[in-house]
Design an enzyme around this catalytic site. Sequence first.
Site, PDB file in Angstrom:
ATOM      1  N   ARG A  72       0.847  -1.185   0.000  1.00  0.00           N
ATOM      2  CA  ARG A  72       0.000   0.000   0.000  1.00  0.00           C
ATOM      3  C   ARG A  72       0.887   1.241   0.000  1.00  0.00           C
ATOM      4  O   ARG A  72       2.000   1.238   0.505  1.00  0.00           O
ATOM      5  CB  ARG A  72      -0.908   0.006   1.233  1.00  0.00           C
ATOM      6  N   TYR A 200      -1.264  -3.731  -7.010  1.00  0.00           N
ATOM      7  CA  TYR A 200      -1.043  -4.422  -5.729  1.00  0.00           C
ATOM      8  C   TYR A 200      -2.351  -4.494  -4.923  1.00  0.00           C
ATOM      9  O   TYR A 200      -3.084  -3.496  -4.806  1.00  0.00           O
ATOM     10  CB  TYR A 200       0.042  -3.719  -4.894  1.00  0.00           C
ATOM     11  N   LYS A 209      -9.530  -2.527   2.026  1.00  0.00           N
ATOM     12  CA  LYS A 209      -9.190  -1.362   2.852  1.00  0.00           C
ATOM     13  C   LYS A 209      -9.964  -0.120   2.402  1.00  0.00           C
ATOM     14  O   LYS A 209     -10.386   0.691   3.221  1.00  0.00           O
ATOM     15  CB  LYS A 209      -7.693  -1.081   2.780  1.00  0.00           C
ATOM     16  N   HIS A 229     -10.407  -1.973  11.965  1.00  0.00           N
ATOM     17  CA  HIS A 229      -9.321  -2.821  11.464  1.00  0.00           C
ATOM     18  C   HIS A 229      -9.083  -3.934  12.485  1.00  0.00           C
ATOM     19  O   HIS A 229      -8.050  -3.951  13.167  1.00  0.00           O
ATOM     20  CB  HIS A 229      -8.073  -1.942  11.282  1.00  0.00           C
ATOM     21  N   ASP A 280      -9.179  -9.459   9.604  1.00  0.00           N
ATOM     22  CA  ASP A 280      -8.685  -8.121   9.253  1.00  0.00           C
ATOM     23  C   ASP A 280      -9.674  -6.994   9.547  1.00  0.00           C
ATOM     24  O   ASP A 280      -9.266  -5.931   9.978  1.00  0.00           O
ATOM     25  CB  ASP A 280      -8.310  -8.101   7.763  1.00  0.00           C
ATOM     26  N   ARG A 377       2.067 -12.145  -0.461  1.00  0.00           N
ATOM     27  CA  ARG A 377       0.746 -12.421   0.102  1.00  0.00           C
ATOM     28  C   ARG A 377       0.116 -13.683  -0.455  1.00  0.00           C
ATOM     29  O   ARG A 377       0.442 -14.126  -1.553  1.00  0.00           O
ATOM     30  CB  ARG A 377      -0.196 -11.253  -0.255  1.00  0.00           C
TER      31      ARG A 377
HETATM   32  P1  PGA Z   1      -2.654  -5.469   5.650  1.00  0.00           P
HETATM   33  O1  PGA Z   1      -3.670  -5.364   4.459  1.00  0.00           O
HETATM   34  O2  PGA Z   1      -1.415  -4.788   5.202  1.00  0.00           O
HETATM   35  O3  PGA Z   1      -3.359  -4.761   6.772  1.00  0.00           O
HETATM   36  O4  PGA Z   1      -2.489  -6.937   5.939  1.00  0.00           O
HETATM   37  C1  PGA Z   1      -3.367  -5.738   3.185  1.00  0.00           C
HETATM   38  C2  PGA Z   1      -3.035  -4.586   2.300  1.00  0.00           C
HETATM   39  O5  PGA Z   1      -3.942  -3.771   2.050  1.00  0.00           O
HETATM   40  O6  PGA Z   1      -1.888  -4.486   1.860  1.00  0.00           O
HETATM   41 MN    MN Z   2      -3.501 -10.334   8.061  1.00  0.00          MN
END
Ligand code: PGA
Ligand code: MN
Length: 595
Positions: A72, A200, A209, A229, A280, A377
């Site tokens: 991110r 990504y 998110k 979260h 999450d 991931r």
């Molecule tokens: P995280 O979420 O980093 O909180 O595990 C995944 C992401 O959005 O990269």
């Molecule tokens: Mn996680």
Amino acid sequence: MSSLTSNQHVLDWVKEMEDLMTPDKTIWIDGSEGQLRALREEAFKTGELTELNQEKLPGCVLHHTAKNDVARVEDRTFICTSNKADDCAMINWMEPTAMKAKLTPLYKGVMKGRTMYVIPYCMGPVGSPFSKVGIEVTDSIYVVLNMDIMTRIGIKALRQLGDSNDFVRGQHARADIDAENRYIVHFPEDNAIWSINSGYGGNVLLGKKCFALRIACYQGYKEGWMAEHMLILGVEDPSGHVDYVTAAFPSACGKTNLAMLIPPEIYAKKGYKVWTVGDDIAWMHVGADGRLYAINPENGFFGVAPGTNEKSNPNALATTRQGTIFTNVAHNLTDNTVWWEGLDKNPPEDAQEWTGLAVDGKEYVAGGGKLAHPNSRFTAPATGCPCLSKEFNNPDGVPVTAMVFGGRRAKTAPLVYQSFSWNHGVYVGSSMASETTAAAAGAVGVVRRDPMAMRPFFGYNVGDYFAHWLDMGKKLGDKAPKIFHVNWFRTDDEGHFIWPGFGDNMRVLMWILNRCKGEVDAVETAIGYLPHAEDIDITDLNGVTLDTVKNLLNVDKDLWLEDAKGVEELYDQIGDHVPAELRAELNALKDRLSK
Ligand code: PGA
Ligand code: MN
Ligand code: GDP
């Protein structure tokens, strides 16, 4: 293909997207297995995806993002509202009209020569009054296939929406993966998300998110509920009764691991079990009985691969053995499977590192060039999770007994403590801090404040967000969950973690639940209620003595006074929307620490 709906709001918006991005064709995603299979085949042909060993990893595929597109990007993430006050610490704010004027040219004609996929998706169980619908348009098959795992897509989502105009409009184009023009932009007042120039996960799976936290926390503020979260887990006792706990830790601080915890033998043999509802995100509403109920808006897990192994998190590992999309892990060419640091001790003889450069397994230097990206991931369907709660699809959600905050703190925070009250608990959440990880671009290991683990995910003024928490406490009254703080990451003088963590965190969960039931005493200290060291069960725990626990529970008042200064700075940065109640909690803490 023709559209799947007669909802005029949806049709008008999709037409607008076609006019803007001028794709060669538009495909509506109905969610059928046949359609998804065809897309997978197409991605194998273009190399966007690699099919893995179907005997060992049925339904699993591998994908690599561009080298400059692996996490991110918080500095490219914006909240755009008409409220100037939203321009506060921890929010990148821009005026909506100006942002739209800046980004529209980037979208113009961007899908020429490409296909636009229209993905209707439902966040939360289909049929739940708390679920919400989004539509994402994208030119990426990878996004379609990930959204299929992470959400409920296709016709069932459109059915949930009906004729309503209440859906989140997400427009994503991969464009040129041009980092200079990468933007992840939210318009909470318009229910809209604009994402461009990234491929990504966290930037492009707009249900996660972007919607389920940034847009949803604003919706919750307006509508009287909470989007947090937080993982959601259930602890089943030997009588079969299940208590539910939610926990907010910053990215890569242990949510997935805690959500899928396997109880140590001393609890397992008595009949205790842990069930995963979510790893999450939690959407929480006040139920008819006045308690707080949580649903998981997601339908799968987007977890960090490195460190996941048979010992640390067997449930997560098992979850990734079917129907999973792996991103930026290493390709084990010996048997066409995957590998990452911490999967097992030895890297494969013949591996391709995540950048796609061939490496000789024998030359691999531990800690040197990594084979898998640290933020690589897995996107895995919830159905593959051996400990999935039977309440996973319950439209009403599960009642929350305890809420937990936590982060990576090498020295300050003790293993566990309980807040004195809801308002004090909100203070504890607001004052959270953690050492940064690879989940976001930027330096790793720097302490930064991360209120409620929401720092990257606030969708409106952070002071107003704190006030909303206080309001929820008033609504819940004595039925409010109890609030705790944990820290699995205290280190000794050599920098090693003192607490064994992982499954043994059950020992701390048990103290938390015993506190909620009023079955165990605590020590009243300046920072909150701490356990008597004897009350953390360390039976059969190698290398951990009563003294270790005492050490883990130690509170260094000087460090805490120093930390309180950090909270004061944070509140000053956020500005005058910080509620007086939280300022009062901060002052009371300082007084108690100075005594
Ligand atoms: P995280 O979420 O980093 O909180 O595990 C995944 C992401 O959005 O990269
Ligand atoms: Mn996680
Ligand atoms: P999430 O992003 O919050 O879901 O975090 P994960 O559960 O994926 O874990 C992130 C990292 O923290 C991984 O490297 C885990 O191995 C590590 N981790 C998780 N739980 C613990 C714990 O209890 N103790 C220690 N020392 N590390 C942990």
